[in-house]
Design a protein around this motif. Structure first.
Motif, short mmCIF file in Angstrom:
data_model
loop_
_atom_site.label_atom_id
_atom_site.label_comp_id
_atom_site.label_asym_id
_atom_site.label_seq_id
_atom_site.Cartn_x
_atom_site.Cartn_y
_atom_site.Cartn_z
N GLU A 86 -40.24 62.34 102.90
CA GLU A 86 -41.19 63.44 102.77
C GLU A 86 -40.52 64.55 101.95
O GLU A 86 -39.33 64.84 102.13
CB GLU A 86 -41.54 63.96 104.17
N GLY A 87 -41.28 65.15 101.05
CA GLY A 87 -40.71 66.23 100.24
C GLY A 87 -39.76 65.71 99.16
O GLY A 87 -39.01 66.50 98.57
N ARG A 88 -39.80 64.40 98.92
CA ARG A 88 -39.11 63.75 97.79
C ARG A 88 -37.59 63.76 97.85
O ARG A 88 -36.95 62.75 97.69
CB ARG A 88 -39.57 64.33 96.45
N GLN A 89 -37.01 64.97 98.04
CA GLN A 89 -35.55 65.08 98.18
C GLN A 89 -34.78 64.38 97.08
O GLN A 89 -33.87 63.58 97.35
CB GLN A 89 -35.13 64.59 99.57
N VAL A 90 -35.15 64.67 95.84
CA VAL A 90 -34.32 64.19 94.74
C VAL A 90 -33.07 65.07 94.70
O VAL A 90 -33.05 66.16 95.28
CB VAL A 90 -35.07 64.25 93.38
N PHE A 91 -32.01 64.59 94.04
CA PHE A 91 -30.80 65.40 93.91
C PHE A 91 -31.02 66.35 92.74
O PHE A 91 -30.90 65.97 91.58
CB PHE A 91 -29.58 64.50 93.73
N ALA A 92 -31.38 67.60 93.10
CA ALA A 92 -31.90 68.54 92.11
C ALA A 92 -30.92 68.89 91.01
O ALA A 92 -31.30 69.13 89.87
CB ALA A 92 -32.37 69.81 92.83
N GLU A 93 -29.63 68.92 91.35
CA GLU A 93 -28.62 69.32 90.36
C GLU A 93 -28.28 68.17 89.41
O GLU A 93 -27.63 68.37 88.40
CB GLU A 93 -27.32 69.73 91.08
N MET A 94 -28.65 66.97 89.80
CA MET A 94 -28.28 65.81 88.99
C MET A 94 -29.38 65.47 88.01
O MET A 94 -30.54 65.86 88.18
CB MET A 94 -28.04 64.60 89.90
N SER A 95 -29.03 64.69 86.99
CA SER A 95 -30.02 64.27 86.00
C SER A 95 -30.89 63.15 86.59
O SER A 95 -30.56 62.56 87.63
CB SER A 95 -29.33 63.77 84.74
N ILE A 96 -31.96 62.87 85.89
CA ILE A 96 -32.82 61.75 86.29
C ILE A 96 -32.01 60.46 86.28
O ILE A 96 -32.07 59.67 87.22
CB ILE A 96 -34.01 61.67 85.31
N GLU A 97 -31.25 60.29 85.21
CA GLU A 97 -30.41 59.08 85.10
C GLU A 97 -29.50 58.92 86.32
O GLU A 97 -29.39 57.85 86.91
CB GLU A 97 -29.58 59.18 83.82
N GLU A 98 -28.86 60.03 86.71
CA GLU A 98 -27.92 59.96 87.85
C GLU A 98 -28.65 59.66 89.17
O GLU A 98 -28.15 58.91 90.00
CB GLU A 98 -27.13 61.27 87.96
N ASN A 99 -29.83 60.25 89.32
CA ASN A 99 -30.62 59.96 90.53
C ASN A 99 -30.95 58.47 90.60
O ASN A 99 -30.84 57.85 91.65
CB ASN A 99 -31.92 60.77 90.53
N LEU A 100 -31.34 57.91 89.47
CA LEU A 100 -31.70 56.48 89.45
C LEU A 100 -30.46 55.63 89.72
O LEU A 100 -30.53 54.64 90.45
CB LEU A 100 -32.32 56.10 88.11
N ARG A 101 -29.34 56.06 89.14
CA ARG A 101 -28.11 55.27 89.33
C ARG A 101 -27.75 55.21 90.81
O ARG A 101 -27.36 54.16 91.33
CB ARG A 101 -26.97 55.88 88.52
N LEU A 102 -27.92 56.33 91.52
CA LEU A 102 -27.61 56.34 92.95
C LEU A 102 -28.49 55.36 93.72
O LEU A 102 -28.03 54.69 94.63
CB LEU A 102 -27.78 57.76 93.51
N GLY A 103 -29.75 55.27 93.30
CA GLY A 103 -30.65 54.33 93.96
C GLY A 103 -30.24 52.89 93.75
O GLY A 103 -30.56 52.01 94.56
N GLY A 104 -29.53 52.63 92.65
CA GLY A 104 -29.17 51.24 92.31
C GLY A 104 -27.74 50.88 92.66
O GLY A 104 -27.26 49.82 92.27
N LEU A 105 -27.07 51.75 93.43
CA LEU A 105 -25.65 51.51 93.73
C LEU A 105 -25.39 50.16 94.40
O LEU A 105 -24.33 49.58 94.21
CB LEU A 105 -25.12 52.62 94.66
N GLN A 106 -26.35 49.69 95.17
CA GLN A 106 -26.11 48.45 95.89
C GLN A 106 -26.57 47.22 95.12
O GLN A 106 -26.57 46.11 95.64
CB GLN A 106 -26.80 48.49 97.26
N ALA A 107 -26.95 47.40 93.86
CA ALA A 107 -27.36 46.24 93.06
C ALA A 107 -26.20 45.25 92.98
O ALA A 107 -25.04 45.66 92.89
CB ALA A 107 -27.77 46.69 91.66
N PRO A 108 -26.52 43.94 93.03
CA PRO A 108 -25.44 42.95 93.10
C PRO A 108 -24.58 42.82 91.84
O PRO A 108 -23.56 42.17 91.88
CB PRO A 108 -26.18 41.65 93.40
N GLY A 109 -24.94 43.43 90.74
CA GLY A 109 -24.09 43.34 89.54
C GLY A 109 -24.70 44.15 88.42
O GLY A 109 -25.85 44.60 88.53
N PRO A 110 -23.95 44.37 87.32
CA PRO A 110 -24.44 45.22 86.23
C PRO A 110 -25.70 44.69 85.56
O PRO A 110 -26.55 45.49 85.14
CB PRO A 110 -23.27 45.24 85.24
#
Ligand code: ATP
Length: 238
Positions: A86-110
């Motif tokens: 609720e309220g989205r809670q994106v990491f406001a100080e970070m870029s869009i790219e960095e927010n997306l990268r955090l979401g993909g940290l657990q991806a099994p490989g590059p």
């Protein structure tokens, strides 16, 4: 269809205050299940319990047959449950790219990471155009897209969406519901909490009504939408 999520007798609270008072709910694989209820009914608390952000005080949660009751949030995420809070809670100080990268940290490989990123950016062209921009500078609707994109970077089997249309302009609300419908078509299972009960019930296969921490009504979305008590309480009485 198997039950991807099965919740039995779930109780949650803050300190001594019981908020969710023993609820049962199931989310069949591939379906959209919606949870409606007034402010303070315990919808967000339920979502926080399911994603492991809040410890349960009683009951059990099974995901794809695995007992995840009180499992740590990172393990629940790795198993395939992602929450758009609720309220989205994106990491406001970070870029869009960095927010997306955090979401993909657990991806099994590059390679898998790159595939997911490409898919997310194709779904949200607005994000593609602004990758280097600070997330906090996006409009509310764009931040909601980013929060969704970040969750999708986890390639979830089950998506927990907490009030995705809250506070958004009508065009963005439409867009959000279109995306939820697309995701469902693509096989993502969704548990949706919404104040916009009308729109939510239109796309929900099944719905639960939560009142004072208890489930007081349940049924197929279309049936719940026609229930006179639901109409009076949540659909503006029309
Ligand atoms: P809303 O649509 O307003 O978010 P909700 O159905 O999601 O409503 P919850 O946010 O789950 O409701 O809140 C349920 C109850 O729990 C409310 O009475 C609220 O005051 C209380 N509550 C929520 N968060 C906390 C907290 N961190 N500490 C103590 N009480 C809390």
């Amino acid at each position: 269809m198997k039950d991807l999520l099965k919740v039995s007798g779930l109780q949650l609270g803050y300190g001594r205050a019981a908020v969710v008072k023993g609820i049962d709910l199931t989310v069949p694989e591939g379906s959209v299940v919606c949870l409606i209820g007034a402010n303070g009914a315990g919808k967000t608390t339920t979502m926080r319990g399911l994603s492991g952000l809040l410890k349960t005080t009683a009951g059990s949660i099974h995901f794809d047959g695995v007992d995840i009751t009180n499992a740590p949030a990172h393990r629940i995420a790795r198993l395939g449950i992602r929450q758009v809070p609720e309220g989205r809670q994106v990491f406001a100080e970070m870029s869009i790219e960095e927010n997306l990268r955090l979401g993909g940290l657990q991806a099994p490989g590059p390679e898998e990471f790159r595939n997911r990123r490409e898919k997310v950016l194709a779904r949200f062209p607005r994000l593609q155009e602004r990758l280097a921009q600070q997330a906090g500078l996006l409009s509310g609707g764009e931040q909601q897209m980013l929060a969704l994109g970040r969750a999708l970077m986890g390639a979830p089997q089950l998506l927990l969406l907490d009030e995705p249309s809250m506070g958004l302009a009508p065009l963005f609300v439409e867009e959000i519901f279109r995306i939820v419908t697309d995701l469902k078509r693509e096989g993502v299972t969704i548990l949706l909490v919404e104040q916009n009960a009308q729109a939510a019930l239109e796309i929900a296969d099944y719905a639960y009504v939560l009142e004072g921490g208890r489930i007081t009504m349940q049924g197929p979305g279309a049936e719940i939408a026609e229930n006179p008590q639901v109409i009076a309480a949540y659909l503006g009485g029309h």
